[in-house]
Design a protein around this motif. Structure first.
Motif, PDB file in Angstrom:
ATOM      1  N   ARG A 147       5.594 -10.839   9.239  1.00 39.88           N
ATOM      2  CA  ARG A 147       4.680 -10.794   8.115  1.00 39.88           C
ATOM      3  C   ARG A 147       3.530  -9.871   8.494  1.00 39.88           C
ATOM      4  O   ARG A 147       2.983  -9.942   9.594  1.00 39.88           O
ATOM      5  CB  ARG A 147       4.137 -12.181   7.803  1.00 39.88           C
ATOM      6  N   CYS A 148       3.194  -9.006   7.555  1.00 33.11           N
ATOM      7  CA  CYS A 148       2.105  -8.053   7.788  1.00 33.11           C
ATOM      8  C   CYS A 148       0.775  -8.755   7.552  1.00 33.11           C
ATOM      9  O   CYS A 148       0.580  -9.404   6.528  1.00 33.11           O
ATOM     10  CB  CYS A 148       2.259  -6.864   6.836  1.00 33.11           C
ATOM     11  N   GLN A 149      -0.140  -8.632   8.496  1.00 30.65           N
ATOM     12  CA  GLN A 149      -1.439  -9.295   8.362  1.00 30.65           C
ATOM     13  C   GLN A 149      -2.393  -8.495   7.484  1.00 30.65           C
ATOM     14  O   GLN A 149      -3.451  -8.975   7.121  1.00 30.65           O
ATOM     15  CB  GLN A 149      -2.045  -9.538   9.753  1.00 30.65           C
ATOM     16  N   ASP A 150      -2.021  -7.283   7.169  1.00 29.44           N
ATOM     17  CA  ASP A 150      -2.895  -6.457   6.318  1.00 29.44           C
ATOM     18  C   ASP A 150      -2.538  -6.582   4.844  1.00 29.44           C
ATOM     19  O   ASP A 150      -3.405  -6.743   4.004  1.00 29.44           O
ATOM     20  CB  ASP A 150      -2.830  -4.998   6.763  1.00 29.44           C
ATOM     21  N   CYS A 151      -1.223  -6.510   4.515  1.00 28.90           N
ATOM     22  CA  CYS A 151      -0.854  -6.570   3.099  1.00 28.90           C
ATOM     23  C   CYS A 151      -0.035  -7.815   2.769  1.00 28.90           C
ATOM     24  O   CYS A 151       0.407  -7.983   1.639  1.00 28.90           O
ATOM     25  CB  CYS A 151      -0.114  -5.288   2.683  1.00 28.90           C
ATOM     26  N   SER A 152       0.187  -8.690   3.762  1.00 22.54           N
ATOM     27  CA  SER A 152       0.865  -9.978   3.568  1.00 22.54           C
ATOM     28  C   SER A 152       2.340  -9.869   3.227  1.00 22.54           C
ATOM     29  O   SER A 152       2.965 -10.846   2.846  1.00 22.54           O
ATOM     30  CB  SER A 152       0.180 -10.822   2.476  1.00 22.54           C
ATOM     31  N   VAL A 203       6.797  -2.697  12.557  1.00 26.68           N
ATOM     32  CA  VAL A 203       5.791  -2.001  11.762  1.00 26.68           C
ATOM     33  C   VAL A 203       6.043  -2.308  10.283  1.00 26.68           C
ATOM     34  O   VAL A 203       7.182  -2.287   9.817  1.00 26.68           O
ATOM     35  CB  VAL A 203       5.887  -0.471  11.998  1.00 26.68           C
ATOM     36  N   CYS A 204       4.970  -2.583   9.549  1.00 26.20           N
ATOM     37  CA  CYS A 204       5.106  -2.915   8.131  1.00 26.20           C
ATOM     38  C   CYS A 204       5.680  -1.721   7.366  1.00 26.20           C
ATOM     39  O   CYS A 204       5.152  -0.619   7.445  1.00 26.20           O
ATOM     40  CB  CYS A 204       3.740  -3.288   7.565  1.00 26.20           C
ATOM     41  N   PRO A 205       6.783  -1.950   6.620  1.00 20.58           N
ATOM     42  CA  PRO A 205       7.403  -0.841   5.882  1.00 20.58           C
ATOM     43  C   PRO A 205       6.568  -0.413   4.668  1.00 20.58           C
ATOM     44  O   PRO A 205       6.773   0.678   4.130  1.00 20.58           O
ATOM     45  CB  PRO A 205       8.753  -1.422   5.434  1.00 20.58           C
ATOM     46  N   ASP A 206       5.647  -1.244   4.239  1.00 18.43           N
ATOM     47  CA  ASP A 206       4.830  -0.916   3.068  1.00 18.43           C
ATOM     48  C   ASP A 206       3.596  -0.108   3.426  1.00 18.43           C
ATOM     49  O   ASP A 206       3.360   0.966   2.884  1.00 18.43           O
ATOM     50  CB  ASP A 206       4.394  -2.203   2.356  1.00 18.43           C
ATOM     51  N   CYS A 207       2.796  -0.644   4.344  1.00 17.91           N
ATOM     52  CA  CYS A 207       1.511   0.005   4.628  1.00 17.91           C
ATOM     53  C   CYS A 207       1.454   0.624   6.012  1.00 17.91           C
ATOM     54  O   CYS A 207       0.471   1.261   6.371  1.00 17.91           O
ATOM     55  CB  CYS A 207       0.360  -0.993   4.423  1.00 17.91           C
ATOM     56  N   GLY A 208       2.513   0.441   6.818  1.00 17.88           N
ATOM     57  CA  GLY A 208       2.543   1.080   8.130  1.00 17.88           C
ATOM     58  C   GLY A 208       1.701   0.376   9.186  1.00 17.88           C
ATOM     59  O   GLY A 208       1.523   0.893  10.286  1.00 17.88           O
ATOM     60  N   SER A 209       1.200  -0.805   8.857  1.00 16.69           N
ATOM     61  CA  SER A 209       0.351  -1.533   9.805  1.00 16.69           C
ATOM     62  C   SER A 209       1.158  -2.051  10.999  1.00 16.69           C
ATOM     63  O   SER A 209       2.325  -2.406  10.861  1.00 16.69           O
ATOM     64  CB  SER A 209      -0.319  -2.698   9.085  1.00 16.69           C
ATOM     65  N   HIS A 210       0.503  -2.076  12.151  1.00 20.41           N
ATOM     66  CA  HIS A 210       1.120  -2.663  13.342  1.00 20.41           C
ATOM     67  C   HIS A 210       0.665  -4.101  13.521  1.00 20.41           C
ATOM     68  O   HIS A 210       1.102  -4.769  14.455  1.00 20.41           O
ATOM     69  CB  HIS A 210       0.743  -1.857  14.589  1.00 20.41           C
TER      70      HIS A 210
HETATM   71 ZN   LIG Z   1       1.570  -4.108   5.399  1.00 16.09          ZN
END
Ligand SMILES: [Zn+2]
Length: 113
Positions: A72-77, A88-95
């Motif tokens: 689960r991405c902590q930036d975009c959930s 790596v988040c496929p949506d926003c690229g967050s690590h």
């Molecule tokens: Zn994300």
């Protein structure tokens, strides 16, 4: 071969649960195993059968459900299935991602007689 230790752990959990329920025999065991545990289901079945011989779980059918690696991405959930260990988040690229599934090792269900 860590499947042997895992099989022993499962057998202990199952024996405790069966004893608490006053059961004589265990007929079916459902396990949830996360992808990250790197357990080989066939090896686990083999080890379990070897260790369960002569116990109340001797004839138990082992059902194994492999739980996929989910982050689960902590930036975009967003939650996403991880492929090739790319966390790596496929949506926003967050690590900044956390593993929410894939590390399980539990007895999910037990049928006794
Ligand atoms: Zn994300």
């Amino acid at each position: 071969m860590h499947e042997m230790a895992i099989a022993q752990g499962i057998l202990e959990i199952v024996a405790d649960a069966a004893a608490n329920n006053g059961a004589g025999k265990v007929s079916r065991i459902k396990l949830q195993i996360g992808q990250l545990t790197a357990i080989e289901p066939d090896a686990l079945r083999f080890c379990f059968a070897a260790m369960a011989a002569g116990t109340m779980a001797e004839r138990a059918e082992l059902e194994i459900e492999i739980m996929p690696l989910i982050c689960r991405c902590q930036d975009c959930s967003r939650s996403f299935a991880v492929e090739a260990f790319r966390l790596v988040c496929p949506d926003c690229g967050s690590h900044r991602t956390e593993i929410t599934s894939g590390r399980e090792l539990r007895v999910e269900h037990l049928e006794v007689e």
